[in-house]
Design a protein around this motif. Structure first.
Motif, mmCIF file in Angstrom:
data_model
loop_
_atom_site.group_PDB
_atom_site.id
_atom_site.type_symbol
_atom_site.label_atom_id
_atom_site.label_comp_id
_atom_site.label_asym_id
_atom_site.label_seq_id
_atom_site.Cartn_x
_atom_site.Cartn_y
_atom_site.Cartn_z
ATOM 1 N N PHE A 173 -49.730 7.416 -4.369
ATOM 2 C CA PHE A 173 -48.469 7.556 -5.094
ATOM 3 C C PHE A 173 -48.653 8.371 -6.373
ATOM 4 C CE2 PHE A 173 -46.714 3.951 -2.598
ATOM 5 C CZ PHE A 173 -45.490 4.523 -2.277
ATOM 6 N N ASN A 174 -49.743 8.144 -7.089
ATOM 7 C CA ASN A 174 -49.990 8.869 -8.330
ATOM 8 C C ASN A 174 -50.177 10.364 -8.102
ATOM 9 O OD1 ASN A 174 -49.814 6.587 -9.923
ATOM 10 N ND2 ASN A 174 -52.016 6.162 -9.853
ATOM 11 N N ALA A 175 -50.588 10.741 -6.883
ATOM 12 C CA ALA A 175 -50.851 12.148 -6.585
ATOM 13 C C ALA A 175 -49.590 12.910 -6.174
ATOM 14 C CB ALA A 175 -51.895 12.255 -5.464
ATOM 15 N N ILE A 176 -48.485 12.204 -5.925
ATOM 16 C CA ILE A 176 -47.260 12.872 -5.492
ATOM 17 C C ILE A 176 -46.627 13.616 -6.666
ATOM 18 C CG2 ILE A 176 -44.906 12.522 -4.638
ATOM 19 C CD1 ILE A 176 -45.941 10.173 -3.023
ATOM 20 N N ASP A 177 -46.303 14.876 -6.449
ATOM 21 C CA ASP A 177 -45.637 15.705 -7.457
ATOM 22 C C ASP A 177 -44.160 15.797 -7.089
ATOM 23 O OD1 ASP A 177 -44.654 17.571 -9.204
ATOM 24 O OD2 ASP A 177 -46.299 18.998 -8.926
ATOM 25 N N ILE A 178 -43.290 15.278 -7.951
ATOM 26 C CA ILE A 178 -41.864 15.252 -7.650
ATOM 27 C C ILE A 178 -41.290 16.656 -7.501
ATOM 28 C CG2 ILE A 178 -41.046 15.233 -10.043
ATOM 29 C CD1 ILE A 178 -38.948 13.164 -9.141
ATOM 30 N N HIS A 179 -41.959 17.658 -8.110
ATOM 31 C CA HIS A 179 -41.476 19.026 -7.980
ATOM 32 C C HIS A 179 -41.664 19.558 -6.559
ATOM 33 C CE1 HIS A 179 -42.043 18.630 -12.376
ATOM 34 N NE2 HIS A 179 -40.969 19.390 -12.417
ATOM 35 N N ASN A 180 -42.657 19.047 -5.849
ATOM 36 C CA ASN A 180 -42.845 19.436 -4.454
ATOM 37 C C ASN A 180 -41.747 18.844 -3.564
ATOM 38 O OD1 ASN A 180 -45.160 20.870 -5.098
ATOM 39 N ND2 ASN A 180 -46.516 19.133 -4.689
ATOM 40 N N ILE A 181 -41.271 17.659 -3.929
ATOM 41 C CA ILE A 181 -40.168 17.037 -3.203
ATOM 42 C C ILE A 181 -38.864 17.765 -3.510
ATOM 43 C CG2 ILE A 181 -38.873 14.886 -2.859
ATOM 44 C CD1 ILE A 181 -41.399 13.391 -3.744
ATOM 45 N N ASP A 182 -38.708 18.214 -4.761
ATOM 46 C CA ASP A 182 -37.545 18.984 -5.214
ATOM 47 C C ASP A 182 -36.228 18.254 -4.939
ATOM 48 O OD1 ASP A 182 -36.510 21.158 -6.534
ATOM 49 O OD2 ASP A 182 -36.428 22.452 -4.770
ATOM 50 N N PRO A 183 -36.088 17.002 -5.432
ATOM 51 C CA PRO A 183 -34.879 16.234 -5.129
ATOM 52 C C PRO A 183 -33.643 16.835 -5.788
ATOM 53 C CG PRO A 183 -36.181 15.117 -6.801
ATOM 54 C CD PRO A 183 -37.008 16.271 -6.316
ATOM 55 N N LEU A 184 -32.525 16.726 -5.089
ATOM 56 C CA LEU A 184 -31.243 17.182 -5.605
ATOM 57 C C LEU A 184 -30.675 16.094 -6.522
ATOM 58 C CD1 LEU A 184 -29.074 19.456 -5.335
ATOM 59 C CD2 LEU A 184 -28.059 18.078 -3.499
ATOM 60 N N VAL A 185 -30.199 16.495 -7.693
ATOM 61 C CA VAL A 185 -29.667 15.561 -8.684
ATOM 62 C C VAL A 185 -28.211 15.913 -8.970
ATOM 63 C CG1 VAL A 185 -29.911 14.656 -11.035
ATOM 64 C CG2 VAL A 185 -31.943 15.262 -9.706
ATOM 65 N N TYR A 186 -27.372 14.896 -9.021
ATOM 66 C CA TYR A 186 -25.935 15.113 -9.217
ATOM 67 C C TYR A 186 -25.495 14.572 -10.571
ATOM 68 C CZ TYR A 186 -20.883 14.958 -8.306
ATOM 69 O OH TYR A 186 -19.526 15.139 -8.369
ATOM 70 N N HIS A 187 -24.638 15.346 -11.235
ATOM 71 C CA HIS A 187 -24.044 14.941 -12.504
ATOM 72 C C HIS A 187 -22.535 14.963 -12.323
ATOM 73 C CE1 HIS A 187 -23.877 15.500 -17.165
ATOM 74 N NE2 HIS A 187 -23.754 14.237 -16.795
ATOM 75 N N SER A 188 -21.885 13.806 -12.442
ATOM 76 C CA SER A 188 -20.472 13.680 -12.091
ATOM 77 C C SER A 188 -19.555 14.575 -12.906
ATOM 78 C CB SER A 188 -20.026 12.225 -12.246
ATOM 79 O OG SER A 188 -20.748 11.385 -11.389
ATOM 80 N N PHE A 189 -19.829 14.699 -14.165
ATOM 81 C CA PHE A 189 -18.997 15.544 -15.018
ATOM 82 C C PHE A 189 -19.899 16.581 -15.670
ATOM 83 C CE2 PHE A 189 -16.916 11.458 -14.690
ATOM 84 C CZ PHE A 189 -15.637 11.822 -14.334
ATOM 85 N N PRO A 190 -19.790 17.852 -15.319
ATOM 86 C CA PRO A 190 -18.661 18.503 -14.638
ATOM 87 C C PRO A 190 -18.880 18.722 -13.145
ATOM 88 C CG PRO A 190 -20.018 20.168 -15.662
ATOM 89 C CD PRO A 190 -20.688 18.845 -15.918
ATOM 90 N N GLN A 191 -19.359 17.741 -12.416
ATOM 91 C CA GLN A 191 -19.564 17.802 -10.967
ATOM 92 C C GLN A 191 -20.483 18.962 -10.585
ATOM 93 O OE1 GLN A 191 -15.615 17.758 -9.216
ATOM 94 N NE2 GLN A 191 -15.467 15.542 -9.423
ATOM 95 N N LYS A 192 -21.713 18.880 -11.051
ATOM 96 C CA LYS A 192 -22.704 19.916 -10.801
ATOM 97 C C LYS A 192 -23.969 19.300 -10.222
ATOM 98 C CE LYS A 192 -20.355 23.361 -12.700
ATOM 99 N NZ LYS A 192 -19.886 24.541 -11.937
#
Length: 202
Positions: A173-192
């Motif tokens: 788990f410590n070796a996982i780089d979140i940038h390699n996963i590249d998760p999509l993040v949502y921000h409700s306002f302004p819906q981006k």
């Protein structure tokens, strides 16, 4: 640390949703369920949490009518983490109702889950099969607690140490780089939609 001056609001319900959703960007997940005719149904949500067990449960909240009905009928669902590449699909299945049309305008591929008859998206780096353990209704939202019964994770992240020691699992788990996963993040306002930025060093 700098002290932040805050205002106390005695009747927060009128603006709670806007305030909280504005201050809290959230990872994007796509819920997979099975329709009555046996076809796959997808719906995008960002109200996702987790409660440690045993047994571990995923918590999802939504008001999507078709998805709610499918989960109540079948007792199971999948949640598929969306990466940045999946943004067109996530946006489409999150804005179009399954009651109005077949959601096939944006192509995708999937396999049915091994334990739950619900779609596991091929493009998702992490998909979880869940069996409903509890259901709560608050207002127009259904909240489902789903016991985690199977996990699908991208082997290119690294090879999970299945059946090995707790130390090996922690090291993985410590070796996982979140940038390699590249998760999509949502921000409700302004819906981006956004992606994860730089690591904070401290």
């Amino acid at each position: 640390m700098k002290k932040i001056e805050k205002q106390s609001i005695s009747q927060p319900n009128n603006i709670f949703q806007n305030v909280v959703w504005t201050l809290t960007p959230r990872p994007v997940w796509i819920v997979g369920t099975c329709n009555e005719d046996g076809s796959a149904n997808l719906s995008t949500i960002t109200c996702v949490s987790h409660t440690p067990g045993p047994p571990d449960n995923i918590i999802i909240s939504m008001h999507a009518k078709r998805t709610n009905a499918n989960i109540q009928r079948t007792g199971g669902f999948t949640i598929n983490l969306a990466n940045v590449e999946m943004a067109p699909l996530a946006d489409y299945v999150g804005t179009v109702s399954g009651d109005d049309c077949v959601k096939d305008a944006v192509p995708y591929s999937f396999a049915w889950g091994e334990k739950i008859h619900a779609p596991v998206l091929d493009a998702s780096p992490c998909a979880i099969e869940c069996k409903v353990s509890q259901t709560h209704v608050i207002g127009n939202f259904h909240t489902f607690f789903g016991e985690i019964i199977n996990l699908h994770i991208d082997l290119s992240i690294s090879n999970p140490p299945m059946g090995k020691s707790q130390e090996a699992i922690v090291e993985w788990f410590n070796a996982i780089d979140i940038h390699n996963i590249d998760p999509l993040v949502y921000h409700s306002f302004p819906q981006k939609y956004y992606r994860v930025g730089e690591k904070v060093k401290y």
